[in-house]
Design an enzyme around this catalytic site. Structure first.
Site, PDB file in Angstrom:
ATOM      1  N   ASN A 275       0.837  -1.208   0.000  1.00 18.38           N
ATOM      2  CA  ASN A 275       0.000   0.000   0.000  1.00 18.38           C
ATOM      3  C   ASN A 275       0.871   1.257   0.000  1.00 18.38           C
ATOM      4  O   ASN A 275       1.836   1.339   0.762  1.00 18.38           O
ATOM      5  CB  ASN A 275      -0.883   0.035   1.243  1.00 18.38           C
ATOM      6  CG  ASN A 275      -1.574  -1.277   1.494  1.00 18.38           C
ATOM      7  OD1 ASN A 275      -2.307  -1.748   0.648  1.00 18.38           O
ATOM      8  ND2 ASN A 275      -1.291  -1.895   2.634  1.00 18.38           N
ATOM      9  N   GLU A 308       8.660  -4.890  -1.037  1.00 15.07           N
ATOM     10  CA  GLU A 308       7.509  -3.974  -0.940  1.00 15.07           C
ATOM     11  C   GLU A 308       7.912  -2.539  -1.273  1.00 15.07           C
ATOM     12  O   GLU A 308       7.141  -1.791  -1.876  1.00 15.07           O
ATOM     13  CB  GLU A 308       6.861  -4.038   0.445  1.00 15.07           C
ATOM     14  CG  GLU A 308       6.391  -5.432   0.885  1.00 15.07           C
ATOM     15  CD  GLU A 308       5.570  -6.174  -0.161  1.00 15.07           C
ATOM     16  OE1 GLU A 308       4.902  -5.519  -0.972  1.00 15.07           O
ATOM     17  OE2 GLU A 308       5.624  -7.422  -0.163  1.00 15.07           O
TER      18      GLU A 308
HETATM   19  N1  BES Z   1       1.506  -7.385  -3.788  1.00 14.12           N
HETATM   20  C1  BES Z   1       1.888  -8.474  -2.971  1.00 14.12           C
HETATM   21  C2  BES Z   1       0.874  -8.838  -1.934  1.00 14.12           C
HETATM   22  C3  BES Z   1      -0.271  -9.665  -2.433  1.00 14.12           C
HETATM   23  C4  BES Z   1      -0.086 -10.998  -2.716  1.00 14.12           C
HETATM   24  C5  BES Z   1      -1.517  -9.116  -2.580  1.00 14.12           C
HETATM   25  C6  BES Z   1      -1.138 -11.750  -3.163  1.00 14.12           C
HETATM   26  C7  BES Z   1      -2.571  -9.878  -3.023  1.00 14.12           C
HETATM   27  C8  BES Z   1      -2.393 -11.185  -3.324  1.00 14.12           C
HETATM   28  C9  BES Z   1       3.196  -8.177  -2.255  1.00 14.12           C
HETATM   29  O1  BES Z   1       3.996  -7.241  -2.866  1.00 14.12           O
HETATM   30  C10 BES Z   1       3.987  -9.449  -2.256  1.00 14.12           C
HETATM   31  O2  BES Z   1       4.398  -9.858  -3.291  1.00 14.12           O
HETATM   32  N2  BES Z   1       4.161 -10.063  -1.106  1.00 14.12           N
HETATM   33  C11 BES Z   1       4.844 -11.335  -1.014  1.00 14.12           C
HETATM   34  C12 BES Z   1       6.139 -11.206  -0.312  1.00 14.12           C
HETATM   35  C13 BES Z   1       7.269 -11.034  -1.264  1.00 14.12           C
HETATM   36  C14 BES Z   1       8.565 -10.809  -0.557  1.00 14.12           C
HETATM   37  C15 BES Z   1       7.432 -12.183  -2.218  1.00 14.12           C
HETATM   38  C16 BES Z   1       3.953 -12.276  -0.286  1.00 14.12           C
HETATM   39  O3  BES Z   1       2.922 -11.853   0.177  1.00 14.12           O
HETATM   40  O4  BES Z   1       4.284 -13.458  -0.197  1.00 14.12           O
HETATM   41 ZN    ZN Z   2       4.962  -7.899  -4.557  1.00 17.53          ZN
END
Ligand code: BES
Ligand code: ZN
Length: 884
Positions: A275, A308
């Site tokens: 966010n 992030e």
């Molecule tokens: N944008 C994602 C979060 C997300 C994931 C929102 C699935 C909706 C559905 C965030 O940037 C992300 O990728 N988070 C990863 C961690 C990352 C270090 C690989 C996660 O949630 O595993």
């Molecule tokens: Zn991501």
């Protein structure tokens, strides 16, 4: 009205420009009320306004606009919330003319417990159970909090106002502009945001402490965590400040908001969410405890924060035009998080771990049921499933492949101009390619087309004959079938030395390369061994140098023997050792290579000391162990002994306790190796673990069980737990209950189902569904031992109703399915699974179910081919008795 149903995207009669949003959450009865005023650009004369909304009760609405100089307020004749399509259709009694308008809507909703939309998370504060209110909107759940044009390309500015109890912390994307006290409430209005997409809007309300720092250009950075746990936020805070500075340089654009808050949320479905200005995290991905977090936890925090924060540019400032281009966000953030972690912690040598991403991408993309990186999205419900290894890991890997083809400097320059060109706007995959094409003069669009628009990847077979290398590409499939894909492959080779190289694009199906000059060149190098001995070549030729390409290589026997020799004699880089191992394993699974030859190759890694290589070797050993258990149970003890012998050298070298000044990766490796020794039943390891675990039970700060080896000890304890010997299990549950550190809880959860006793497994599985385990964490408990596979499936079927309702749709549910289904290896089971889901299928699990079943078929065929392998018994017996 029916004309608006079943469409993937909203009709665009009007385009939102600015949202004025007011929200009033009630944390005691878990509901909220709200109102919005949206400034619109009405772009066509229309009687209808159609926007997204779901699970909201709309109480009133109106539109005001200026018509022939007089302004007018019109109420809709009908307001329909169509739940299946998640749209709100307002039909007006008169036509709203092209021009400006303001749409006002009042609504109410529930602070749900599904970790999406506007939801509640629970925690303890001063010994009391409390709720906090949190938002999670990506991909398409802002519509569950307020009516909006919930598509990434519908960017607008947001002015948010919250009515919250006086004593609570309330955060949103922007800093506070104004606060007013109103009885027991505070009305907080935040500054208006820059133009952004709805999925990035965020609100958090609860009790928190924070730690604070700032960047050199004055961006205020805070980490919010549980009251009293401020110290645990310091590591992430430090990483964030440095990473913001780094990205400012890398993208040549400063961070665009005045502040950045990062908050640990006790109930959180993903790992973290980017966010704009208010990044939310699982506790395990943000908090670091000096005494009880492991090296792996530290690395996780650093890379998640770096990931992030990368989105603040790549995703938030420049946003994908539609979910088809989700990989731009996720693939890029994944790739660049390595760049940041490497810059902050060069001693971690984190790039060498990148291959973990690549191999996970290759694994999923080796399925016929994979999908292209750029995937059609026709319904919001389909978006969740593409947050997968294709978007993240294949995405990151093709970016790395391209970067290494174009060169780091040119790549960065072109990226910076891409970010500037599309700032505050949206971009598609082709837009990134065009910027890179402009910056490099290379035909990037043409080159990348085959990698992002087409699923799968090639295996390049290479044979040597008459001083010529013959290459042939075909699509690799783990099933052993050949697909008909075709790629432009940036091939790299080296000949007996890293100084003797050749790069070219393999564009056709086959190609031949004369290598006389290279052989002569490499023979003159010192590193080269005598050229030929009794038909066995002593030189080596390695393709996909340092594994920067997203493809596999199949060598003919002569070339493979040369590489085995080079591995044994330590001529190759860790990445190349990794690649040879990984490709060989994949080819074995696809039945293009015998298990005997795979095991023989594994033997060449007995003195391996690189973390990433060993870590992959361990994963491979687990899988091979499981296949052997199904295919040749009479040989299982020998196979286990072989792995114990293979890992013994490293296990002894690393020992049980940290060594002064040791590397970060040794600290991580220790835990993984000891876990493997425990899984394969190494008696001494099991005994040692049990002694140390007891010391830990007496004193949670004992130096005998530092965090890096706790998981190994827990797994060892569970391997020795059965219904007549339950003490270890009960003690572990006590550890789980007594700790307030999420990382510790996760460690325990991921060890519990390692017991060999199906009755214990059943108890563990039931425990997972109890109120003691947060629903976000249940998947960790599904790492079930081979012996527990059957009972897990039975349990899963019995609880499907509950599981399906609780985890609804989305990635938590799909992980459930793949964890329970994929380990099977028989036709009978795949039939049973198909029958079970025949009446229970739903679109949100369709892809995962097909992928899991495909894995079962692959396992089944693999088992059968191992059973038919000639001379396997002799080979395994011989290998098991080899002492290294
Ligand atoms: N944008 C994602 C979060 C997300 C994931 C929102 C699935 C909706 C559905 C965030 O940037 C992300 O990728 N988070 C990863 C961690 C990352 C270090 C690989 C996660 O949630 O595993
Ligand atoms: Zn991501």
């Amino acid at each position: 009205m029916d004309q608006f149903r079943g469409q993937p995207r909203l009709p665009k009669f009007a385009v939102p420009k600015r949202y004025d949003i007011r929200l009033k959450p009630d944390l005691t009865i878990c509901s909220f009320s709200g109102s919005i005023a949206i400034d619109l650009d009405i772009v066509a004369d229309t009687k209808y306004i159609v926007l997204n909304a779901a699970e909201l009760t709309v109480s009133s609405g109106s539109i005001s606009f200026t018509n022939k100089k007089s302004s007018k307020v019109v109420k809709p004749a009908t307001v329909d919330l169509i739940q299946e399509d998640e749209i709100l259709v307002l039909e007006f009694p008169e036509t709203i003319p092209i021009g400006l308008g303001v749409l006002v809507i009042d609504f109410e909703g529930i602070l749900n417990d599904k970790m999406k939309g506007f939801y509640r998370s629970t925690y303890e504060h001063s010994g009391e159970k409390k709720n906090m209110a949190v938002t999670q909107f990506e991909p398409a759940d802002a519509r569950r909090c307020f009516p909006c044009w919930d598509e990434p390309a519908c960017k607008a500015t947001f002015k948010i106002t919250l009515d919250v109890p006086l004593e609570l912390v309330a955060l949103s994307n922007m800093p506070i502009a104004e606060e007013k006290k109103d009885g027991l409430l505070r009305r907080i209005s935040y500054q208006e945001s820059p133009i952004m997409s709805t999925y990035l809007v965020a609100v958090v309300v609860g009790f928190f402490d924070y730690v604070e720092d700032h960047t050199s250009d004055g961006v205020k950075v805070r980490v919010y965590c549980q009251v009293g746990k401020g110290n645990q936020g310091k590591f992430a805070l430090d990483v964030a400040v440095q990473t913001l500075e780094l990205y400012k340089d890398y993208f040549d654009v400063p961070y665009s908001l005045p502040k950045l808050d990062m908050v640990a949320i006790p109930d959180f479905a993903a790992g973290a969410m980017e966010n704009y200005g208010l990044v939310t995290y699982r506790e395990t991905a943000l908090l670091y405890d000096n005494q009880h977090s492991a090296a792996a936890n530290k690395q996780r925090v650093a890379t998640v924060v770096a990931h992030e924060l990368a989105h603040q540019w790549f995703g938030n400032l420049v946003t994908m035009e539609w979910w088809t281009h989700l990989w731009l966000n996720e693939g890029f953030a994944t790739w660049v998080s390595y760049l940041a972690a490497d810059s902050l912690f060069p001693e971690w040598k984190i790039w060498s771990q990148f291959l973990h991403e690549t191999t996970e991408g290759l694994k999923l993309d080796g399925l016929a049921e994979s999908h292209p990186i750029e995937v059609d999205i026709n319904h919001a419900g389909e978006i969740d499933e593409i947050f997968d290894a294709i978007s993240y890991r294949k995405g990151a890997s093709v970016i790395r492949m391209l970067q290494s083809y174009l060169g780091a400097e040119c790549f960065q320059r072109s990226l910076a101009s891409y970010i500037k060109r599309y700032a505050c706007s949206n971009a598609k995959t082709e837009d990134l390619w065009s910027s890179l094409e402009e910056g490099s003069g290379e035909p990037v669009n043409k080159l990348m087309y085959s990698w992002t628009k087409q699923q799968g990847y090639p295996v390049v077979s290479v044979k040597i004959k008459d001083q010529k290398l013959n290459f042939e590409q075909s699509q690799f499939l783990s099933s052993g079938a050949h697909g008909d894909g075709h790629w432009i492959v940036p091939l790299t080779l080296c000949f007996g030395s890293y100084d003797v190289r050749k790069n070219f694009l393999l564009q056709t199906k086959t190609e031949a390369l004369d290598i006389k000059e290279f052989i002569n060149l490499s023979i003159s190098k010192d590193s080269l061994v005598e050229s030929r001995k009794g038909g066995r070549t002593g030189t080596w030729i390695k393709l996909n140098v340092d594994q920067t390409g997203f493809y596999r290589v199949k060598y003919d026997e002569e070339l493979a023997a040369g590489l085995r020799y080079a591995v044994e004699n330590k001529y190759l880089s860790a990445s190349d050792r990794f690649g040879i191992l990984d490709d060989s394993y994949a080819l074995c699974m696809a039945r293009q290579q015998s298990l005997t030859s795979l095991l023989t190759l594994l033997g060449a890694y007995r003195e391996e000391n690189d973390y990433t290589v060993l870590s992959n070797l361990i994963s491979i050993s687990y899988k091979v162990g499981r296949i052997a258990a199904d295919a040749v149970p009479q040989l299982l003890d020998n196979v286990k002994q072989f792995f114990i012998n293979l890992f013994q050298h490293s296990a002894e070298k690393l020992g049980w306790e940290p060594k002064a000044g040791e590397s970060h990766s040794d600290a991580m490796l220790r835990g993984e190796i000891l876990t493997a020794m425990a899984v394969f039943g190494h008696d001494q390891t099991l005994n040692e673990a049990s002694g140390r675990f007891h010391a830990f039970l007496e004193d949670r700060n004992t130096p005998l069980l530092p965090p890096d080896i706790r998981k190994a000890a827990y797994v060892a304890v569970m391997r020795r737990t059965n219904t007549t010997n339950r003490l270890g299990y009960e003690s572990l549950l006590r550890v789980y209950r007594e700790t307030d550190l999420s990382q510790e809880k996760t460690r325990v959860l991921s060890s519990l189902a390692s017991s060999p006793d199906p009755d214990i497994i059943l108890e563990v599985l039931n425990f997972l569904l109890s109120s003691e385990v947060r629903s976000q964490d249940v998947v960790f408990g599904l790492a079930v031992s081979q012996e527990g596979r059957e009972v897990a499936w039975k349990w899963f079927k019995e609880h499907w109703e509950y599981i399906s309702n609780t985890w609804g749709s989305g990635f938590l549910l799909t992980r459930f399915i793949s964890a329970v289904v994929s380990p099977f290896a028989s036709l009978e089971k795949s039939k049973e699974v198909e029958e079970f889901f025949a009446s229970r299928a739903k679109p949100s699990i369709a892809r995962t179910l097909k992928q899991s079943l495909e894995r079962v078929h692959i396992n089944t065929n693999w088992v059968e081919s191992v059973q038919n392998e000639k001379h396997l018994t002799e080979a395994v017996q011989e290998l098991a008795h080899r002492k290294y």
